[in-house]
Design a protein around this motif. Sequence first.
Motif, PDB file in Angstrom:
ATOM      1  N   VAL A   1      -5.871   5.039  -2.732  1.00  0.00           N
ATOM      2  CA  VAL A   1      -5.585   3.634  -2.578  1.00  0.00           C
ATOM      3  C   VAL A   1      -6.240   3.225  -1.342  1.00  0.00           C
ATOM      4  O   VAL A   1      -6.597   1.840  -1.241  1.00  0.00           O
ATOM      5  CB  VAL A   1      -3.930   3.437  -2.327  1.00  0.00           C
ATOM      6  N   CYS A   2      -6.226   4.026  -0.286  1.00  0.00           N
ATOM      7  CA  CYS A   2      -7.193   3.524   0.886  1.00  0.00           C
ATOM      8  C   CYS A   2      -8.623   3.542   1.029  1.00  0.00           C
ATOM      9  O   CYS A   2      -9.446   3.452   1.475  1.00  0.00           O
ATOM     10  CB  CYS A   2      -6.754   4.370   2.236  1.00  0.00           C
TER      11      CYS A   2
ATOM     12  N   LEU B   1      -6.028   3.473  -9.114  1.00  0.00           N
ATOM     13  CA  LEU B   1      -5.574   3.443  -7.741  1.00  0.00           C
ATOM     14  C   LEU B   1      -6.687   2.994  -7.012  1.00  0.00           C
ATOM     15  O   LEU B   1      -6.562   1.941  -5.812  1.00  0.00           O
ATOM     16  CB  LEU B   1      -5.196   4.895  -7.271  1.00  0.00           C
TER      17      LEU B   1
ATOM     18  N   GLY C   1       1.299   6.519  -6.993  1.00  0.00           N
ATOM     19  CA  GLY C   1       0.179   7.273  -7.281  1.00  0.00           C
ATOM     20  C   GLY C   1       0.523   8.710  -7.328  1.00  0.00           C
ATOM     21  O   GLY C   1      -0.199   9.456  -7.948  1.00  0.00           O
TER      22      GLY C   1
ATOM     23  N   ALA D   1      -3.769  10.587  -3.476  1.00  0.00           N
ATOM     24  CA  ALA D   1      -3.096   9.172  -3.797  1.00  0.00           C
ATOM     25  C   ALA D   1      -3.601   8.135  -2.465  1.00  0.00           C
ATOM     26  O   ALA D   1      -3.948   7.209  -2.739  1.00  0.00           O
ATOM     27  CB  ALA D   1      -1.618   9.137  -4.080  1.00  0.00           C
ATOM     28  N   THR D   2      -3.393   8.765  -1.392  1.00  0.00           N
ATOM     29  CA  THR D   2      -3.655   7.969  -0.148  1.00  0.00           C
ATOM     30  C   THR D   2      -5.098   7.644  -0.198  1.00  0.00           C
ATOM     31  O   THR D   2      -5.649   6.835   0.325  1.00  0.00           O
ATOM     32  CB  THR D   2      -3.176   8.522   1.166  1.00  0.00           C
TER      33      THR D   2
ATOM     34  N   LEU E   1      -7.152  -0.730  -7.558  1.00  0.00           N
ATOM     35  CA  LEU E   1      -5.998  -1.534  -6.965  1.00  0.00           C
ATOM     36  C   LEU E   1      -6.102  -1.741  -5.220  1.00  0.00           C
ATOM     37  O   LEU E   1      -5.925  -2.781  -4.931  1.00  0.00           O
ATOM     38  CB  LEU E   1      -4.507  -0.957  -7.379  1.00  0.00           C
ATOM     39  N   GLY E   2      -6.348  -0.548  -4.919  1.00  0.00           N
ATOM     40  CA  GLY E   2      -6.743  -0.622  -3.505  1.00  0.00           C
ATOM     41  C   GLY E   2      -7.822  -1.383  -3.016  1.00  0.00           C
ATOM     42  O   GLY E   2      -7.913  -2.228  -1.723  1.00  0.00           O
TER      43      GLY E   2
ATOM     44  N   ALA F   1       2.373   1.593  -3.560  1.00  0.00           N
ATOM     45  CA  ALA F   1       1.202   2.063  -4.358  1.00  0.00           C
ATOM     46  C   ALA F   1       0.844   3.648  -4.084  1.00  0.00           C
ATOM     47  O   ALA F   1       0.673   4.414  -5.091  1.00  0.00           O
ATOM     48  CB  ALA F   1       0.055   1.292  -4.239  1.00  0.00           C
ATOM     49  N   ILE F   2       0.795   4.154  -3.009  1.00  0.00           N
ATOM     50  CA  ILE F   2       0.620   5.241  -2.761  1.00  0.00           C
ATOM     51  C   ILE F   2       1.570   6.270  -3.133  1.00  0.00           C
ATOM     52  O   ILE F   2       1.164   7.370  -3.804  1.00  0.00           O
ATOM     53  CB  ILE F   2       0.266   5.765  -1.310  1.00  0.00           C
TER      54      ILE F   2
ATOM     55  N   ARG G   1      -7.045   2.414   6.734  1.00  0.00           N
ATOM     56  CA  ARG G   1      -7.227   1.380   5.830  1.00  0.00           C
ATOM     57  C   ARG G   1      -6.532   0.121   5.994  1.00  0.00           C
ATOM     58  O   ARG G   1      -7.250  -1.107   5.915  1.00  0.00           O
ATOM     59  CB  ARG G   1      -6.701   1.800   4.599  1.00  0.00           C
TER      60      ARG G   1
ATOM     61  N   PHE H   1       0.765  -1.235  -0.118  1.00  0.00           N
ATOM     62  CA  PHE H   1       0.096  -0.035  -0.001  1.00  0.00           C
ATOM     63  C   PHE H   1       0.709   1.194  -0.081  1.00  0.00           C
ATOM     64  O   PHE H   1       0.671   2.171  -0.826  1.00  0.00           O
ATOM     65  CB  PHE H   1      -0.911   0.049   1.234  1.00  0.00           C
TER      66      PHE H   1
END
Length: 446
Positions: A50-51, A75, A23, A46-47, A78-79, A19-20, A417, A16
């Motif tokens: 993704v979250c 994103l 992103g 982005a957070t 994906l999250g 990815a953040i 998350r 995670f």
Amino acid sequence: MRRRYLSPFVLPVAAFAVAILAGAVLLRETSVLPGGLPWVDALFTATSAVCVTGLATVDTASAFSREGHWVLLGLIQLGGLGIMTYSSLVFYLWRRRVSLTDRLAVGQALLHDPSFHLGNFLVRMVRMVLFLELFGALWIYALEPDVMGVFGALFHAVSAFCNAGFSLFPDSLVRWQHSWGMNAVIMLLITLGGVGFAVIDECLMLLRGTDLGARGLSYPAKLVLSTSAILTFGGALFIFLSEMGGGTQNGTLAQTALTSLFQSVTCRTAGFNTLDTGHMTNVSLMIMVFLMFIGGSPGSCAGGIKTTALRIIWSFMGAQFRGRSQVVVAGRAVNPQNMNKTFALLITATGSVLFATLLLTMTEGGDMPHPMVRGQLMDYLFEAVSAFATVGLSTGVTPSLSVTGKLCLTVLMFVGRIGPIWLLTTLQQMQSDVRYRWPESDMPIG
């Protein structure tokens, strides 16, 4: 030389985080804001994506190009898929009392279920998620082909199922507050994403009449569905009564019931809104804070402390009042390990929200006298709970937060998350076992 192996609980945390960061870089590159997207806003967005939270410091529709919207969509997907994949596996193994560490280390033999194959399980889950999102996108497009378009329908379907709450419209879904079709499809996607793949899979097996389905729903699935129904319809009733007394409702009785139900459903960590949250009554906001804090169910895209934790806490209080030593939830006693995890989760979650609220109060006018900031404490509490539970609802103060305030909510979204229990377990896995015990003693309480 003793070797220390990386705990499987560390993997989603690291994934995670990577990815953040990736992103945030991509969102900066695809921003169309005149001065460019500041790093803190890129990291925050982005957070949030993704979250699968939905809180935003910039207008999603105008701040990014179409490529940026595709990045956001990726994103979110994906999250949502990442957390549901890992959580579904944990939920599945918990139901069969097989530890995750043993399952990952030894393989299929420990499960005592010849029909189970990890690869097939995950592929089936991904296919079901994509099918439901495509079904929702087609439904949304059929309702509003001109306003939504193909991409808009897909974006909102994915955002709804993943409980993200990102919208391509500045007012979210307010323009469709009285549309029964749009409300129905969004609420259906939110609910399915909030109960989790394992429960959906059991319901489908029950409908298909398979051998596993013939046994009926499992105990965890029944617990999840019953608690979710109580919270959804109970929350809708309280919001309906509160808003009828002088809030944002201005339609017929049926329309008011529809918007109240939608707000109750979206509080289960979805983040969409058909009412202006900032103009709702304080009673409604407090009800929504409670619903957001509880969140969805284990093994789902939803955040919060989860419905199962609520049932354990409620049953524990009932046992205390009745003077019983065992905590019983729906005919089953709760073991001490689950009790300890539940209260660790409750204390950590409450502490995280209160600490974040305190930080926001300090950074967003902590040097001002009370008359000048009257009413803001409720706004900051609402934002903190929304961030921790990865809901995404806001009273409107998120874009105006300071850099420190935005970073505070960014960390809170990440912790919410991943989950406090997940985070604590990861830290505990890195520690050595203590091979001694302290003497026990009673002490006065209360």
